[in-house]
Design a protein around this motif. Structure first.
Motif, mmCIF file in Angstrom:
data_model
loop_
_atom_site.group_PDB
_atom_site.id
_atom_site.type_symbol
_atom_site.label_atom_id
_atom_site.label_comp_id
_atom_site.label_asym_id
_atom_site.label_seq_id
_atom_site.Cartn_x
_atom_site.Cartn_y
_atom_site.Cartn_z
ATOM 1 N N ASP A 271 7.423 112.424 126.647
ATOM 2 C CA ASP A 271 6.801 111.468 125.022
ATOM 3 C C ASP A 271 8.490 111.075 124.127
ATOM 4 N N PHE A 272 9.202 111.929 123.838
ATOM 5 C CA PHE A 272 9.909 111.406 122.404
ATOM 6 C C PHE A 272 11.269 110.338 123.725
ATOM 7 N N SER A 311 16.173 118.655 111.706
ATOM 8 C CA SER A 311 15.282 118.192 110.624
ATOM 9 C C SER A 311 16.174 116.785 111.307
ATOM 10 N N ARG A 312 16.937 116.680 112.234
ATOM 11 C CA ARG A 312 17.561 115.493 112.737
ATOM 12 C C ARG A 312 16.420 113.965 113.104
ATOM 13 N N ILE A 313 16.629 113.044 111.916
ATOM 14 C CA ILE A 313 15.908 111.571 112.860
ATOM 15 C C ILE A 313 16.025 111.338 113.791
ATOM 16 N N TYR A 314 14.729 110.814 114.411
ATOM 17 C CA TYR A 314 14.839 110.271 115.897
ATOM 18 C C TYR A 314 13.600 109.462 115.250
ATOM 19 N N GLY A 315 14.611 108.129 115.874
ATOM 20 C CA GLY A 315 12.952 106.627 116.188
ATOM 21 C C GLY A 315 13.693 105.422 117.227
ATOM 22 N N PRO A 316 12.915 104.432 117.393
ATOM 23 C CA PRO A 316 13.394 103.513 118.496
ATOM 24 C C PRO A 316 14.985 103.314 118.399
ATOM 25 N N PHE A 332 10.901 109.677 112.928
ATOM 26 C CA PHE A 332 9.810 111.111 113.177
ATOM 27 C C PHE A 332 11.282 112.520 113.373
ATOM 28 N N THR A 333 10.571 113.372 113.159
ATOM 29 C CA THR A 333 11.322 114.606 113.058
ATOM 30 C C THR A 333 10.958 115.706 113.912
ATOM 31 N N VAL A 334 11.383 116.385 115.177
ATOM 32 C CA VAL A 334 10.377 116.695 116.039
ATOM 33 C C VAL A 334 9.312 118.147 115.220
ATOM 34 N N PRO A 335 9.867 119.333 114.045
ATOM 35 C CA PRO A 335 9.155 119.995 113.049
ATOM 36 C C PRO A 335 7.694 119.192 113.245
ATOM 37 N N LYS A 336 7.729 117.669 112.492
ATOM 38 C CA LYS A 336 7.186 116.752 112.090
ATOM 39 C C LYS A 336 5.518 116.787 112.895
ATOM 40 N N PHE A 337 6.512 116.428 113.671
ATOM 41 C CA PHE A 337 5.379 115.808 115.150
ATOM 42 C C PHE A 337 4.942 116.888 116.021
ATOM 43 N N ASP A 366 0.525 107.568 119.507
ATOM 44 C CA ASP A 366 -1.100 107.457 118.419
ATOM 45 C C ASP A 366 -0.826 108.667 117.254
ATOM 46 N N ALA A 367 0.076 109.018 117.264
ATOM 47 C CA ALA A 367 0.590 109.257 116.138
ATOM 48 C C ALA A 367 0.571 109.171 115.066
ATOM 49 N N ASP A 368 0.275 109.886 113.741
ATOM 50 C CA ASP A 368 0.643 109.092 112.756
ATOM 51 C C ASP A 368 2.697 109.028 112.409
ATOM 52 N N ILE A 369 2.732 110.258 112.505
ATOM 53 C CA ILE A 369 4.625 110.284 112.730
ATOM 54 C C ILE A 369 4.568 109.701 114.258
#
Ligand SMILES: O=C(O)CCC(=O)C(=O)O
Ligand SMILES: [Fe+2]
Length: 522
Positions: A271-272, A311-316, A332-337, A366-369
């Motif tokens: 998914d990531f 805490s690395r931030i990922y996005g498109p 998103f960050t992995v922990p939040k996800f 479908d996630a908020d994050i």
């Protein structure tokens, strides 16, 4: 099965610490009810006579010396990642003898003296532990397998944390997979048109953990599943399967077998990676059938920091975006996800597909994050946003309580002649069954029309604008007798119902992970 009975059976099963293997060793000929899964309506490609659906096998033999060959391989990886989300690799650099020894190591672990094995049995996250069905106590049907879990990177396991029977091979194999990961992310970066080190530089190779599964022979394989349908919540997974098949990939509304191939490793997009590639690469759903022969074993290595979140931030990836291809997801960050998905699943707010740690709990889309940024299709008719729709009490009520019902009430039996996209088919099936749920449980005694209200008789309340929230590609399912609205109370009731049903549709249309067979945490 009553919830309290199920709970008791689950606890008794858990307390044995012997897992599914313990049941088989005890000589059972009928599987306990906790393992029963609803039947699946989707067909196998081979049952439909499609022989040309095979997952690509890519030979990495000469990519280091031959630039042309490397380009060809990158092209094949690109194609496979865009279409299938799955491919197999051969001549990947890990000796076949290491693969065989890893499979043997897994067999040795699960087949060792049960008193020694029980020492590793827990549901707590430890550097190495064994259990059966990590989320045993959720609403999901239990699956026919036992598993061990091992955190491999960035913190390599201490030798003393690992079981003696497979310690050496686990360390050797994980070092090989880490090396291979660097190569795979190079090729995937190139396949995305990026610098070869791009994905490694953003941390895709930083975290690795392994889930190893042991699927004992099953006396009633048609009643259960080895691993339920899910997608992996990671960047990529490198999967080694033993010599017994059962793995299937969901593709074009069919299940495609992925038979074992000696010396090969399966690679699938998680998914990531789908998310950061802005949907260029696909994280495909897959499952494992229970098998009358066994044991089947597999070792899935997940490239994700899931067990050591950063805490690395990922996005498109910015380099992939353009005016024509704007970002589809939030950062998103992995922990939040993970936290988001775990809470959702465990609360039962949204019944999810697979809540094993690090696995796809809900689809990233479908996630908020990491949620799709696109305005909802329904915005123009004033519907709630998707997160709000999730919060709808009626939605929660029916989705959480009626999921088994969904499985049995869908009236759509033939999909192959429906020339519509997979989401639409799933949506159609879900709407059909959701509406039946509504009708059967709640509103059978109320006079109303669900989707196209007739105009009320003159003088009976304001005229209702016909609201048709159904996009053209999801036909309205035929639905049960509804007599006319005949008073204001019914009219109001109808309007509430219409809104709620429309929220269902808003949500369900996007939720490919809410499965018509039975949504669950496996
Ligand atoms: O056992 C297999 O072949 C697949 C397991 C799997 O999909 C997983 O662990 O995510
Ligand atoms: Fe998986």
């Amino acid at each position: 099965m009553a919830d309290s009975d199920r709970e008791k059976e689950l606890k008794a099963f858990d307390d044995t610490k012997l897992g599914v293997k313990g049941l088989v060793d005890a000589g059972i000929t009928k599987i306990p009810r906790i393992f029963h899964h609803p039947p699946d309506n989707f067909k196998k490609a081979s049952d439909l006579g499609y022989k040309d659906y095979t997952i690509p096998v890519i030979d990495l033999a000469s990519i280091r010396e031959d630039l042309r060959e490397r380009e060809r391989v990158v092209e094949r990886i690109k194609e496979a990642s865009e279409t299938w989300g799955f491919f197999q690799i051969v001549n990947h650099g890990i000796p076949v003898s290491t693969l065989e020894e890893m499979v043997d190591g897994v067999l040795r672990f699960f087949e060792q003296d049960s008193e020694v094995k029980k020492e590793f049995y827990t549901r707590e996250l430890r550097p190495f532990f064994y259990t059966s069905n990590y989320n045993l106590y959720t609403t999901a049907p239990t699956t026919w397998k036992d598993s061990f879990y091992c955190n491999l990177a960035p913190n390599a396991p201490k030798p003393e944390d690992l079981p003696a029977v497979c310690r050496d091979i686990l360390v050797e194999y994980s070092n090989e997979v880490l090396k291979l990961g660097t190569l795979l992310f190079e090729l995937l970066s190139e396949a995305l048109g990026l610098d070869p080190t791009y994905l490694t530089n953003i941390g895709c190779t930083e975290g690795l953990f392994a889930f190893s599964h042991y699927y004992p022979a099953c006396p009633e394989p048609e009643l259960t599943m080895g691993t339920a349908k899910h997608s992996d919540m990671d960047f990529i997974t490198v999967l080694l399967q033993g010599h017994i098949g059962g793995l299937q990939v969901f593709h074009k509304d069919m299940w495609i077998d992925l038979p074992p191939l000696t010396g090969a490793l399966v690679v699938n997009i998680g998914d990531f990676l789908q998310l950061i590639s802005n949907d260029k690469f696909k994280s495909a759903q897959h499952r494992v059938l229970a098998n009358p022969i066994g044991p089947r074993v597999s070792i899935a290595c997940f490239f994700s920091t899931g067990l050591n979140p950063t805490s690395r931030i990922y996005g498109p990836i910015k380099e992939l975006l353009s005016e024509d291809n704007p970002a589809k997801y939030r950062e998103f960050t992995v922990p939040k996800f993970l936290a988001h998905h775990r809470t959702k699943c465990l609360n039962g707010t949204l019944v999810a597909e697979d809540a094993d740690i690090g696995k796809a709990i809900n689809n990233a889309r479908d996630a908020d994050i990491g949620k799709a940024i696109n305005p909802t299709e329904d915005a123009d008719i004033g519907l709630l946003s998707e997160p709000e729709a999730y919060e709808s009490p009626v939605f929660k009520k029916y989705v959480t309580q009626c999921t088994p019902h969904v499985a049995t009430t869908c009236s759509i039996t033939s999909r192959t002649d429906l020339k519509i996209e997979s989401e639409a088919i799933l949506g159609l099936c879900l709407f059909d069954s959701m509406e039946r749920c509504l009708v059967q449980h709640e509103i059978a005694n109320v006079n109303y029309r669900l989707f196209r209200p007739p105009s009320p008789p003159p003088g009976r309340g304001p005229p209702i604008e016909p609201i048709d929230p159904i996009p053209p590609w999801i036909p309205s399912p035929p639905i049960v007798p509804r007599t006319k609205l005949d008073n204001h109370q019914h009219l109001q009731y109808y309007q509430t119902l219409l809104t709620e049903t429309t929220k269902f549709r808003t949500v369900l249309r996007r939720c490919t992970h809410v499965s018509a067979e039975l949504s669950h945490c496996s």
